[in-house]
Design a protein around this motif. Structure first.
Motif, PDB file in Angstrom:
ATOM      1  N   VAL A  94      24.568 -10.169 -42.598  1.00 28.95           N
ATOM      2  CA  VAL A  94      25.750  -9.584 -41.983  1.00 28.95           C
ATOM      3  C   VAL A  94      26.001 -10.328 -40.676  1.00 28.95           C
ATOM      4  CG1 VAL A  94      26.769  -7.494 -40.996  1.00 28.95           C
ATOM      5  CG2 VAL A  94      25.282  -7.328 -43.001  1.00 28.95           C
ATOM      6  N   VAL A  95      27.230 -10.884 -40.526  1.00 32.80           N
ATOM      7  CA  VAL A  95      27.572 -11.600 -39.294  1.00 32.80           C
ATOM      8  C   VAL A  95      28.583 -10.835 -38.447  1.00 32.80           C
ATOM      9  CG1 VAL A  95      26.932 -13.883 -40.174  1.00 32.80           C
ATOM     10  CG2 VAL A  95      29.282 -13.057 -40.470  1.00 32.80           C
ATOM     11  N   PHE A  96      29.226  -9.832 -39.029  1.00 29.26           N
ATOM     12  CA  PHE A  96      30.169  -8.987 -38.299  1.00 29.26           C
ATOM     13  C   PHE A  96      30.397  -7.722 -39.105  1.00 29.26           C
ATOM     14  CE2 PHE A  96      34.451  -7.387 -37.491  1.00 29.26           C
ATOM     15  CZ  PHE A  96      34.448  -7.293 -36.108  1.00 29.26           C
ATOM     16  N   GLU A  97      30.555  -6.596 -38.391  1.00 33.64           N
ATOM     17  CA  GLU A  97      30.892  -5.347 -39.078  1.00 33.64           C
ATOM     18  C   GLU A  97      31.582  -4.407 -38.108  1.00 33.64           C
ATOM     19  OE1 GLU A  97      28.996  -2.098 -42.148  1.00 33.64           O
ATOM     20  OE2 GLU A  97      27.616  -3.411 -41.050  1.00 33.64           O
TER      21      GLU A  97
ATOM     22  N   VAL B  35      35.860  -3.526 -41.958  1.00 36.45           N
ATOM     23  CA  VAL B  35      35.371  -4.662 -42.738  1.00 36.45           C
ATOM     24  C   VAL B  35      33.910  -4.943 -42.419  1.00 36.45           C
ATOM     25  CG1 VAL B  35      37.633  -5.809 -42.834  1.00 36.45           C
ATOM     26  CG2 VAL B  35      35.990  -6.466 -41.066  1.00 36.45           C
ATOM     27  N   ARG B  36      33.279  -5.653 -43.347  1.00 34.59           N
ATOM     28  CA  ARG B  36      31.947  -6.213 -43.123  1.00 34.59           C
ATOM     29  C   ARG B  36      32.029  -7.661 -43.552  1.00 34.59           C
ATOM     30  NH1 ARG B  36      26.183  -4.604 -45.927  1.00 34.59           N
ATOM     31  NH2 ARG B  36      27.217  -5.470 -47.741  1.00 34.59           N
ATOM     32  N   VAL B  37      31.528  -8.580 -42.727  1.00 31.78           N
ATOM     33  CA  VAL B  37      31.564 -10.003 -43.041  1.00 31.78           C
ATOM     34  C   VAL B  37      30.143 -10.467 -43.318  1.00 31.78           C
ATOM     35  CG1 VAL B  37      32.203 -12.316 -42.262  1.00 31.78           C
ATOM     36  CG2 VAL B  37      33.591 -10.336 -41.572  1.00 31.78           C
ATOM     37  N   LEU B  38      29.960 -11.045 -44.520  1.00 30.13           N
ATOM     38  CA  LEU B  38      28.664 -11.559 -44.923  1.00 30.13           C
ATOM     39  C   LEU B  38      28.689 -13.075 -44.969  1.00 30.13           C
ATOM     40  CD1 LEU B  38      27.902  -9.256 -48.001  1.00 30.13           C
ATOM     41  CD2 LEU B  38      27.398  -8.843 -45.580  1.00 30.13           C
ATOM     42  N   GLU B  39      27.607 -13.695 -44.556  1.00 25.48           N
ATOM     43  CA  GLU B  39      27.423 -15.125 -44.765  1.00 25.48           C
ATOM     44  C   GLU B  39      26.463 -15.288 -45.935  1.00 25.48           C
ATOM     45  OE1 GLU B  39      26.420 -19.233 -42.365  1.00 25.48           O
ATOM     46  OE2 GLU B  39      25.738 -17.328 -41.503  1.00 25.48           O
ATOM     47  N   TYR B  40      26.778 -16.224 -46.831  1.00 28.69           N
ATOM     48  CA  TYR B  40      25.941 -16.493 -48.002  1.00 28.69           C
ATOM     49  C   TYR B  40      25.545 -17.958 -47.975  1.00 28.69           C
ATOM     50  CZ  TYR B  40      24.234 -17.037 -52.707  1.00 28.69           C
ATOM     51  OH  TYR B  40      23.427 -17.302 -53.778  1.00 28.69           O
ATOM     52  N   LEU B  41      24.252 -18.239 -48.176  1.00 30.82           N
ATOM     53  CA  LEU B  41      23.760 -19.610 -48.219  1.00 30.82           C
ATOM     54  C   LEU B  41      22.597 -19.695 -49.192  1.00 30.82           C
ATOM     55  CD1 LEU B  41      23.843 -22.513 -47.048  1.00 30.82           C
ATOM     56  CD2 LEU B  41      22.273 -21.710 -45.269  1.00 30.82           C
ATOM     57  N   ASP B  42      22.710 -20.603 -50.178  1.00 33.86           N
ATOM     58  CA  ASP B  42      21.612 -20.840 -51.104  1.00 33.86           C
ATOM     59  C   ASP B  42      21.519 -22.331 -51.411  1.00 33.86           C
ATOM     60  OD1 ASP B  42      23.381 -21.605 -53.158  1.00 33.86           O
ATOM     61  OD2 ASP B  42      23.046 -19.830 -54.366  1.00 33.86           O
TER      62      ASP B  42
ATOM     63  N   GLU C 162      24.288 -27.071 -51.827  1.00 30.90           N
ATOM     64  CA  GLU C 162      24.183 -25.700 -51.346  1.00 30.90           C
ATOM     65  C   GLU C 162      25.484 -24.956 -51.611  1.00 30.90           C
ATOM     66  OE1 GLU C 162      23.451 -26.081 -47.127  1.00 30.90           O
ATOM     67  OE2 GLU C 162      21.282 -25.951 -47.449  1.00 30.90           O
ATOM     68  N   THR C 163      25.369 -23.651 -51.789  1.00 36.13           N
ATOM     69  CA  THR C 163      26.532 -22.769 -51.774  1.00 36.13           C
ATOM     70  C   THR C 163      26.545 -22.121 -50.404  1.00 36.13           C
ATOM     71  OG1 THR C 163      26.303 -22.269 -54.138  1.00 36.13           O
ATOM     72  CG2 THR C 163      27.626 -20.748 -52.808  1.00 36.13           C
ATOM     73  N   HIS C 164      27.624 -22.334 -49.652  1.00 34.17           N
ATOM     74  CA  HIS C 164      27.753 -21.729 -48.326  1.00 34.17           C
ATOM     75  C   HIS C 164      29.135 -21.102 -48.248  1.00 34.17           C
ATOM     76  CE1 HIS C 164      27.213 -22.221 -43.677  1.00 34.17           C
ATOM     77  NE2 HIS C 164      27.082 -20.968 -44.071  1.00 34.17           N
ATOM     78  N   SER C 165      29.183 -19.795 -48.033  1.00 32.38           N
ATOM     79  CA  SER C 165      30.464 -19.095 -47.997  1.00 32.38           C
ATOM     80  C   SER C 165      30.364 -17.838 -47.136  1.00 32.38           C
ATOM     81  CB  SER C 165      30.929 -18.742 -49.411  1.00 32.38           C
ATOM     82  OG  SER C 165      29.966 -17.955 -50.069  1.00 32.38           O
ATOM     83  N   PHE C 166      31.536 -17.308 -46.806  1.00 37.25           N
ATOM     84  CA  PHE C 166      31.652 -16.018 -46.131  1.00 37.25           C
ATOM     85  C   PHE C 166      32.386 -15.067 -47.051  1.00 37.25           C
ATOM     86  CE2 PHE C 166      31.170 -18.596 -42.261  1.00 37.25           C
ATOM     87  CZ  PHE C 166      30.234 -17.847 -41.581  1.00 37.25           C
ATOM     88  N   PHE C 167      32.008 -13.789 -47.004  1.00 35.96           N
ATOM     89  CA  PHE C 167      32.693 -12.725 -47.727  1.00 35.96           C
ATOM     90  C   PHE C 167      33.178 -11.701 -46.710  1.00 35.96           C
ATOM     91  CE2 PHE C 167      29.865 -14.556 -50.792  1.00 35.96           C
ATOM     92  CZ  PHE C 167      30.574 -14.518 -51.976  1.00 35.96           C
ATOM     93  N   VAL C 168      34.471 -11.424 -46.711  1.00 36.11           N
ATOM     94  CA  VAL C 168      35.041 -10.380 -45.872  1.00 36.11           C
ATOM     95  C   VAL C 168      35.240  -9.174 -46.786  1.00 36.11           C
ATOM     96  CG1 VAL C 168      36.936  -9.701 -44.365  1.00 36.11           C
ATOM     97  CG2 VAL C 168      36.185 -12.106 -44.427  1.00 36.11           C
ATOM     98  N   GLU C 169      34.307  -8.234 -46.697  1.00 32.98           N
ATOM     99  CA  GLU C 169      34.330  -7.052 -47.560  1.00 32.98           C
ATOM    100  C   GLU C 169      35.206  -5.964 -46.938  1.00 32.98           C
ATOM    101  OE1 GLU C 169      29.940  -7.235 -49.583  1.00 32.98           O
ATOM    102  OE2 GLU C 169      30.170  -5.997 -47.787  1.00 32.98           O
TER     103      GLU C 169
END
Length: 125
Positions: free
Chosen positions: A25-28, A32-39, A98-105
């Motif tokens: 979680v990078v912001f909430e 909204v909740r913003v997630l960073e995803y990295l694999d 790598e997969t690097h993305s943000f999700f704004v939930e």
């Protein structure tokens, strides 16, 4: 977002709980909740859920998204913005990057919706 916990809170549909090595979680706030995803290549996620969300890709990637016996191959370049209907799925990085993305939930329910996940699997425009 609807969380599903087993006794003791050990398992969850929340991606941050189900896959803490990939999601943070990078912001909430209350809306909204913003997630960073990295694999990395070959990494897989456990089943998890997303509410209606906006996905922003920071890297190009190739992934396989699966749910309920269905699979979808997702290949996106960096710098894309896609809508993600509420859904439960697992993912696998099947590419060489790598997969690097943000999700704004979104925390607000979809207007005039019954809250059921979409039949669409993966992101869309």
């Amino acid at each position: 977002m609807v969380l599903k916990y087993h006794e003791g809170g050990a398992m969850s549909d929340d991606p941050v709980v189900a896959n803490p090595e990939f999601y943070s979680v990078v912001f909430e706030n209350d809306r909204v909740r913003v997630l960073e995803y990295l694999d990395g290549p070959g990494d897989r996620t456990a089943q998890h859920s997303h509410p209606d969300s906006v996905m922003i890709t920071l890297s190009s990637f190739v992934r396989r998204i699966s749910a309920d016996g269905r699979e979808v191959r997702v290949e996106l370049p960096a710098g894309q913005v896609r809508w993600l209907d509420a859904q439960r799925h697992a993912g696998e990085n099947i590419g060489g990057t790598e997969t690097h993305s943000f999700f704004v939930e979104l925390k607000e329910p979809r207007p005039a919706a019954d809250g059921e996940p979409s039949a669409v699997l993966g992101p869309r425009t």
